[in-house]
Scaffold this active site. Structure first.
Site, mmCIF file in Angstrom:
data_model
loop_
_atom_site.group_PDB
_atom_site.id
_atom_site.type_symbol
_atom_site.label_atom_id
_atom_site.label_comp_id
_atom_site.label_asym_id
_atom_site.label_seq_id
_atom_site.Cartn_x
_atom_site.Cartn_y
_atom_site.Cartn_z
ATOM 1 N N GLU A 76 0.846 -1.167 -0.082
ATOM 2 C CA GLU A 76 0.005 0.086 0.125
ATOM 3 C C GLU A 76 0.963 1.185 0.044
ATOM 4 O O GLU A 76 0.675 2.360 -0.672
ATOM 5 C CB GLU A 76 -0.845 -0.212 1.265
ATOM 6 C CG GLU A 76 -2.134 0.801 1.368
ATOM 7 C CD GLU A 76 -2.950 0.675 0.087
ATOM 8 O OE1 GLU A 76 -3.132 -0.511 -0.419
ATOM 9 O OE2 GLU A 76 -3.669 1.903 -0.004
ATOM 10 N N ASP A 77 1.862 1.223 0.724
ATOM 11 C CA ASP A 77 2.396 2.512 0.870
ATOM 12 C C ASP A 77 3.897 2.618 0.462
ATOM 13 O O ASP A 77 4.555 3.825 0.675
ATOM 14 C CB ASP A 77 2.515 2.693 2.510
ATOM 15 C CG ASP A 77 1.347 2.947 3.402
ATOM 16 O OD1 ASP A 77 0.195 3.046 2.595
ATOM 17 O OD2 ASP A 77 1.174 3.049 4.350
#
Ligand code: MN
Length: 705
Positions: A76-77
């Site tokens: 996700e990051d």
């Protein structure tokens, strides 16, 4: 500050050195991936995944869950792709990480209670492996613990979402300590004043009541010792959020709630639970109607315990819970308690036990006849057979697994289903037959006047879609059959030199009586469907007599029925000979199926050509603007780029390619089948001329039969 070394130490109590090594590897990978990123609090980002792993290690979850916890924000990051993770850590861990990322994407917006419940089910269903949900809950819990760094409005939003969704999910899974902590943190975040007041009142009360609590617990301990019942007696603290809910829902004052004294007695065996119950009922008088046996009939989330309320010294109510150590672990950790007991280092053992647990619960509850609500919720997780998707406005629709966008359209509204022409799934155009997945947003595109396609019946799964499509097709078929039947009847009448206007009503009534049909439309429908011969009906109407011979000569002279190609479901073009405008054609009326159009030379109709009951002479209508499929077989010399030239020749002749396949191929030659759509014979001739002009095209044949 927690460190990976401290965690490793703690893990050594239940994981092998090799497994701990794997967890450490995931940690260092995540640490590197998140380099330079910081939490809102200013701390390095890696603190968060490490804390999540720590929470899961309290539940003694397996090493794969812990690895997933370390890596849960990596996809996700940090922009590291899923494939890179699976190369490093294998598919199981990667699927866990991916599952957590997907849950992170889903946002809950609606305020309706029922929607919240569907949402809970949806995220449970999305977490195909229950461990995904456990990692997600731990992730949320740590975010709540560090809420302080966020803006108040964001704090409130996360608090609301947790109370609506994640705390109930934790409750469904029996993860009580997680649920309670979530509720306390959210209560603090959303209502700082109210929680402050209650906290103060609880602290004061604790001071005032300490003496009495000590007295009661000493009395309990002594009695159990006298009776020779080894046990642990614990005082129970009330949680602020539960006090608040009780005040609100049961309209009780703070004092009423605080004046109840809670104790828990934990023992070795089930048998011991009932003996302890006897002993405490002997010590203080029980309040009638307050005894609950959740051991014999567990709560829907698997909670087991004996509950009773006694009247203690100077009349104070005492609530007592009695249970075994195992039930106590279950009450705190629920489904996760099955990872607590290690067996033979088998990594699947935890999930298998969890699944076994659900199975047992199912049987237990069926035999007890108690609500099976919880089972249904866990079932969508462990044995998924429902899916949950969003409408563009954020409503959640529940559909059976395997549902397509057409099922979705009919679930929204029958009119939406009947007029849908296309759809978007997560904003991308997708085929109507697409099978939906949990969490997708589905938008249906409709057009006025659009109609259901019979082909939909081959992929829809819901009864609603199926019956609506069938119903529509049936009424459509009726009107098309009636109009075809009318044309066939008029043709038959005109062959005898008459028209419908010449027929007297009496004759029609007589015919209806004879055929036991309701109206002349029914007769026409029968003719259109091929159940009844137009020529016979015509003769009946004119003569109304059974023994007049049919004048076959008259039918030989009849004008052929003109076909347009747009008649709908009752006129079909035979797949064996693919007739196109310009071909001589005949129609085969087969009972119940309407008219099938063949070329006059098709082998399949040669047997019935002379049979006036089964075969109708047809012609093509003068103006036809539809397109018709035709199959060509091409004998080609193998040459680079020849297929591309075929395609461009077809396009230049204003025709479309519908399909292409190679039937046979050797070193020099190949036989290729080409399906194209044309307006008629002249058009086809033009296309074939262009194809023949391509070097290397040796021969072209139109395939019939
Ligand atoms: Mn996270």
């Amino acid at each position: 500050m927690p460190t990976i070394d401290a965690l490793s130490d703690r893990l050594s109590s239940y994981l092998s050195t090799e497994q701990i090594q794997q967890v450490r590897r995931a940690y260092f990978y995540a640490e590197q991936a998140h380099t330079g990123q910081r939490r809102r609090s200013g701390e390095p980002y890696i603190i968060h995944p490490l804390a999540v792993a720590n929470i899961l290690s309290d539940m003694r979850l397996d090493y794969q869950s812990l690895m997933a916890a370390m890596l849960h924000d990596v996809i996700e990051d940090t922009g590291i792709p899923k494939v890179a993770l699976s190369e490093q850590f294998g598919d199981v861990v990667t699927e866990l990480v991916d599952g957590v990322s997907k849950l992170t994407h889903i946002k809950f917006e609606s305020k309706e209670e029922q929607q919240a419940e569907n949402f809970q089910k949806m995220i449970l269903a999305m977490a195909k492996d229950i461990r995904v949900m456990l990692v997600k809950l731990a992730d949320r819990l740590h975010n709540l613990r560090t809420l302080g760094a966020l803006r108040p409005d964001k704090r409130r939003r996360i608090g609301r979402e947790t109370l609506d969704i994640y705390a109930p999910v934790a409750h469904r899974l029996g993860l009580n300590s997680v649920r309670v902590e979530m509720e306390e943190l959210c209560f603090d975040a959303m209502y700082p004043m109210r929680s402050g007041l209650i906290r103060k009142a609880v602290t004061n009360a604790r001071g005032n009541r300490k003496e009495l609590v000590d007295k009661i617990s000493t009395a309990l301990r002594n009695r159990l010792k006298e009776e020779n019942l080894p046990s642990r007696v614990l005082g129970r603290e009330k949680h602020m959020f539960s006090i608040y809910t009780k005040m609100k829902e049961q309209r009780k004052s703070l004092n009423d709630i605080l004046d109840v004294y809670g104790f828990r007695i934990v023992v070795e065996s089930v048998d011991m639970c009932y003996r302890v119950l006897g002993a405490v009922h002997n010590l203080y008088k029980p309040i009638p109607g307050r005894f609950k046996d959740y051991i014999a009939i567990p709560k829907t989330n698997g909670y087991q315990s004996l509950h009773t309320t006694l009247i203690g010294i100077s009349g104070v109510p005492i609530e007592i819970q009695i249970r075994t150590e195992e039930m106590d672990a279950m009450a705190k950790h629920g489904i996760a308690s099955h990872w607590l007991y290690k067996t033979d280092n088998n990594e699947m053992a935890g999930s298998q036990r969890a699944q076994q647990w659900v199975q047992n619960l199912l049987e237990l509850q069926q035999s007890a006849g108690s609500p099976i609500e919880f089972i249904e919720h866990v079932k969508v997780d462990l044995f998924p057979d429902e899916i949950y998707v969003f409408t563009p406005k954020g409503r959640i629709m529940e559909l059976p697994k395997g549902s397509t966008t057409v099922d979705f359209a009919y679930a929204v509204h029958t009119d939406v289903g009947n007029s849908c022409i296309a759809c978007r799934i997560d904003r991308q155009l997708a085929p109507l037959s697409s099978k939906l997945q949990n969490g997708q947003t589905v938008q249906i595109i409709t057009a006025p006047g659009a109609q259901p396609n019979p082909a939909w019946l081959s992929f829809v799964v819901t009864g609603k879609a199926r019956s609506n499509i069938r119903h529509f097709l049936k009424s459509q078929r009726r009107s098309e059959s009636v109009s075809l039947g009318e044309r066939l009847l008029n043709k038959a009448l005109s062959a005898l030199g008459r028209s419908m206007d010449d027929i007297e009503q009496e004759r029609i009534d007589l015919l209806l009586e004879e055929t036991s049909l309701e109206s002349i439309e029914d007769v026409m429908e029968d003719i259109g469907l091929g159940n009844r011969m137009a020529s016979l009906v015509a003769r009946r109407l004119l003569a109304a007599s059974r023994d007049t011979d049919i004048d076959l000569e008259a039918f030989d002279n009849e004008a052929p029925l003109a076909i347009k190609g747009t008649e709908g479901v009752v006129v079909n073009f035979a797949k064996c000979c693919n007739p196109i405008p310009g071909d001589p054609i005949v129609g085969n009326t087969s009972s119940g199926r309407g008219l099938v159009v063949h070329t006059a030379t098709c082998k399949n109709v040669q047997g019935i050509r002379e049979d006036a009951e089964k075969c109708v002479i047809l012609s093509w209508d003068k103006d036809i603007d539809s397109e018709f499929s035709v199959d060509l077989r091409l004998y080609l010399e193998n040459r680079k780029g020849v297929v591309a030239e075929l395609a461009s020749a077809v396009t230049q002749a204003d025709a479309n390619i519908e399909g292409i396949s190679v039937e046979d191929r050797d070193a020099r030659l190949s036989v290729t089948q080409l399906q194209i759509s044309v307006q008629g014979r002249k058009h086809l001739a033009r296309v074939m001329r262009r194809l023949r002009a391509i070097p290397g095209v040796n021969k072209i044949v139109r395939i019939k039969n």
